[in-house]
Design a protein around this motif. Structure first.
Motif, short mmCIF file in Angstrom:
data_model
loop_
_atom_site.label_atom_id
_atom_site.label_comp_id
_atom_site.label_asym_id
_atom_site.label_seq_id
_atom_site.Cartn_x
_atom_site.Cartn_y
_atom_site.Cartn_z
N LEU A 139 -106.89 39.32 10.74
CA LEU A 139 -105.63 40.11 10.41
C LEU A 139 -105.14 40.00 8.99
O LEU A 139 -104.74 41.02 8.47
N GLN A 140 -105.35 38.96 8.57
CA GLN A 140 -104.91 38.49 7.03
C GLN A 140 -105.77 39.09 6.25
O GLN A 140 -105.54 39.71 5.28
N ASP A 141 -107.08 39.19 6.55
CA ASP A 141 -108.17 39.89 5.64
C ASP A 141 -107.82 41.63 5.74
O ASP A 141 -107.69 42.15 4.44
N PHE A 142 -107.39 41.91 6.87
CA PHE A 142 -107.00 43.37 6.89
C PHE A 142 -105.88 43.65 6.16
O PHE A 142 -105.71 44.66 5.45
N ALA A 143 -104.75 42.76 6.25
CA ALA A 143 -103.54 43.10 5.34
C ALA A 143 -103.75 42.88 3.92
O ALA A 143 -103.27 43.68 3.12
N ALA A 144 -104.77 42.09 3.58
CA ALA A 144 -105.03 41.96 2.04
C ALA A 144 -105.69 43.24 1.69
O ALA A 144 -105.47 43.85 0.66
N GLN A 145 -106.92 43.78 2.43
CA GLN A 145 -107.52 44.77 2.06
C GLN A 145 -106.42 46.08 1.79
O GLN A 145 -106.31 46.77 0.95
N ILE A 146 -105.40 46.36 2.80
CA ILE A 146 -104.63 47.48 2.95
C ILE A 146 -103.56 47.33 1.70
O ILE A 146 -103.57 48.24 0.83
N THR A 147 -103.04 46.11 1.39
CA THR A 147 -102.15 46.24 0.37
C THR A 147 -102.69 46.05 -0.92
O THR A 147 -102.16 46.88 -2.05
N GLU A 148 -103.77 45.45 -1.29
CA GLU A 148 -104.56 45.91 -2.56
C GLU A 148 -105.08 47.25 -2.81
O GLU A 148 -104.86 47.64 -3.89
N VAL A 149 -105.36 47.94 -1.88
CA VAL A 149 -106.00 49.35 -1.96
C VAL A 149 -104.60 50.24 -2.35
O VAL A 149 -104.72 51.18 -3.20
N VAL A 150 -103.51 49.85 -1.54
CA VAL A 150 -102.35 50.78 -1.91
C VAL A 150 -101.50 50.41 -3.20
O VAL A 150 -101.27 51.12 -3.99
N ALA A 151 -101.79 49.04 -3.66
CA ALA A 151 -101.20 48.72 -4.90
C ALA A 151 -101.96 49.23 -6.22
O ALA A 151 -101.35 49.43 -7.03
N ARG A 152 -103.23 49.61 -5.78
CA ARG A 152 -103.84 49.82 -6.93
C ARG A 152 -103.61 51.48 -7.04
O ARG A 152 -103.66 52.20 -8.10
N THR A 153 -103.37 52.29 -5.82
CA THR A 153 -102.72 53.60 -5.94
C THR A 153 -101.56 53.75 -6.63
O THR A 153 -101.36 54.64 -7.44
N PHE A 154 -100.50 52.91 -6.42
CA PHE A 154 -99.31 52.96 -7.13
C PHE A 154 -99.10 51.48 -7.86
O PHE A 154 -98.87 50.55 -7.41
N LEU A 178 -104.55 44.36 15.51
CA LEU A 178 -103.62 43.51 16.33
C LEU A 178 -104.26 43.48 17.77
O LEU A 178 -104.21 42.26 18.20
N LEU A 179 -104.74 44.20 18.15
CA LEU A 179 -105.49 44.26 19.44
C LEU A 179 -106.73 43.23 19.40
O LEU A 179 -107.02 42.43 20.36
N TYR A 180 -107.53 43.31 18.30
CA TYR A 180 -108.64 42.39 18.17
C TYR A 180 -108.13 41.12 17.92
O TYR A 180 -108.65 39.94 18.57
N GLU A 181 -106.97 40.77 17.31
CA GLU A 181 -106.43 39.57 17.13
C GLU A 181 -105.92 38.82 18.54
O GLU A 181 -106.38 37.78 18.88
N LYS A 182 -105.47 39.58 19.31
CA LYS A 182 -104.97 39.32 20.51
C LYS A 182 -106.20 39.02 21.44
O LYS A 182 -106.19 37.98 22.24
N LEU A 183 -106.98 39.69 21.46
CA LEU A 183 -108.46 39.67 22.18
C LEU A 183 -108.92 38.18 21.68
O LEU A 183 -109.16 37.40 22.66
N LYS A 184 -109.11 38.04 20.45
CA LYS A 184 -109.70 36.73 20.12
C LYS A 184 -108.92 35.70 20.40
O LYS A 184 -109.49 34.44 20.59
#
Length: 401
Positions: free
Chosen positions: A1-16, A137-143
């Motif tokens: 989940l942390q890796d997912f959050a890092a990827q999303i925020t970095e991609v969006v930050a490069r856009t804006f 989130l579902l994957y994190e709960k499953l794990k």
């Protein structure tokens, strides 16, 4: 989940590239808002904790389920300062069919940093991020659930092994007799205490009904309780007299507890020698009876003592009041009589106290001593005490003939 959050925020930050982007999620259990990751040129570092029902633009966007945009946070009523450098904030909720998962939070050091086109782009981006976040989130709960299951299996395996070892120790060392029966009442296992109690060897008892080793008069009763224990799956007790090899009778209590598993059913019997226990109960009942008798004697003594103290004290108080109030009008003879009354009652009280102290220090029973008394004098003394107490307010006449 942390890796997912890092990827999303970095991609969006490069856009804006002129704004910071943060991903926050909602903790359903605590209603807290958790900051997962922030990326951007300014590295905004909020210092305040957020909750769904608290203040701030992020909680407001989650509660209302809509985009919140404040071009100048300095004039925003709902804004809570997170980083003093931030001047503009845009919050977009991440929605799923189950509710709000979290938000994308954009902050800029410039006022009015996001135009209409930027806001539409952010909304479209949020619609794509939300399903991905839901899957993460579902994957994190499953794990997490899988880890809990693995830990539970390990713990359960350890507990079972530990239980087995403990049962073996109990069987070997229990002072009580323990017998394991199958669903038909046949002995599968027993400890040394049971073998000693009945004077048999393990070879003599294994595979045979436990009722065979009980007195005939109790066998049917025991069989009925055994069937009831298996049927109701509840514990039951039975008290019987066991005749051992020496011809002596032993009072025993058998506690039957069901054993139920997927493969078979059975009963564990805990057999306790109650001879000493019953003797202790008898001694306790006798002690309780003696204690109740002593308590009653104490009550009677207190009642009697209170009465015996009250009469002389009343006489002392009456005589002392008369002397104190009418000393000038009383003759010396009357004063002397009142003082003699006081002295006599004081001596009586001292004698009464000595008797009570003697009772407290004396052990064992007292021997009764019978004496003849002058009933006429005793009655006259009683009448005199009554007259002194009520100052002759009630005339008393007695005929001793």
């Amino acid at each position: 989940l942390q890796d997912f959050a890092a990827q999303i925020t970095e991609v969006v930050a490069r856009t804006f590239d002129y704004a910071d982007c943060g991903l926050m999620i909602v903790d359903e259990d605590t209603s807290k808002i958790i900051r997962m990751r922030r990326s951007g040129p300014e590295v905004v570092e909020p210092i305040t904790d957020l909750s769904v029902d608290g203040e701030g633009l992020v909680p407001k966007a989650i509660r209302e389920g809509r985009l919140i945009y404040e071009p100048d946070v300095r004039s925003a009523q709902d804004y809570v300062v997170g980083d003093v450098r931030s001047l503009c904030e845009l919050v977009v909720p991440l929605k799923s069919p189950q509710g709000i998962l979290g938000v994308l939070d954009f902050q800029s050091m410039q006022t009015n940093a996001f135009n209409e086109r930027d806001r539409r782009l952010v909304v479209a981006l949020a619609e794509r991020v939300a399903p991905a976040l839901e899957n993460a989130l579902l994957y994190e709960k499953l794990k997490h659930h899988m880890a809990e299951l693995e830990d539970h299996v390990r713990q359960r395996t350890f507990e079972l092994q530990n239980t087995k070892e403990q049962l073996e120790i109990i069987l070997r060392n229990s002072p009580d007799a323990i017998v394991l029966l199958d669903s038909h009442g046949f002995i599968m296992q027993a400890n040394l205490s049971w073998l000693t109690m009945i004077g048999k060897s393990m070879r003599d008892i294994i595979g045979k009904p436990l009722s065979n080793f009980l007195p005939k008069s109790y066998r049917q009763t025991f069989q009925n309780i055994l069937e009831k224990t298996l049927h109701d799956e509840l514990e039951n007790d039975i008290s019987i007299e066991l005749l051992n090899n020496n011809g002596l009778t032993t009072d025993i209590e058998i506690s039957l507890a069901p054993i139920v598993d997927e493969r078979d059913r059975g009963v564990v019997c805990n057999i306790r020698d109650m001879t000493q226990h019953k003797e202790t109960e008898r001694l306790l009942r006798e002690a309780l009876h003696r204690s109740e008798e002593l308590n009653q004697l104490k009550v009677n003594l207190v009642t009697m003592t209170s009465h015996e103290f009250r009469t002389p004290l009343t006489t002392i108080l009456s005589s002392s009041d008369i002397v104190a109030q009418y000393q000038e009008r009383l003759s010396p003879e009357k004063i002397r009589r009142h003082m003699l009354k006081i002295n006599r009652e004081v001596e009586y009280l001292n004698s009464l106290i000595d008797d009570i102290l003697l009772l407290g220090h004396r052990d064992g029973e007292f021997a009764a001593e019978y004496r003849e008394i002058d009933m006429s004098k005793l009655i006259q003394d009683v009448i005199e005490r009554i007259r002194e107490t009520d100052n002759n307010a009630h005339p008393i006449h007695i005929n001793l003939e």
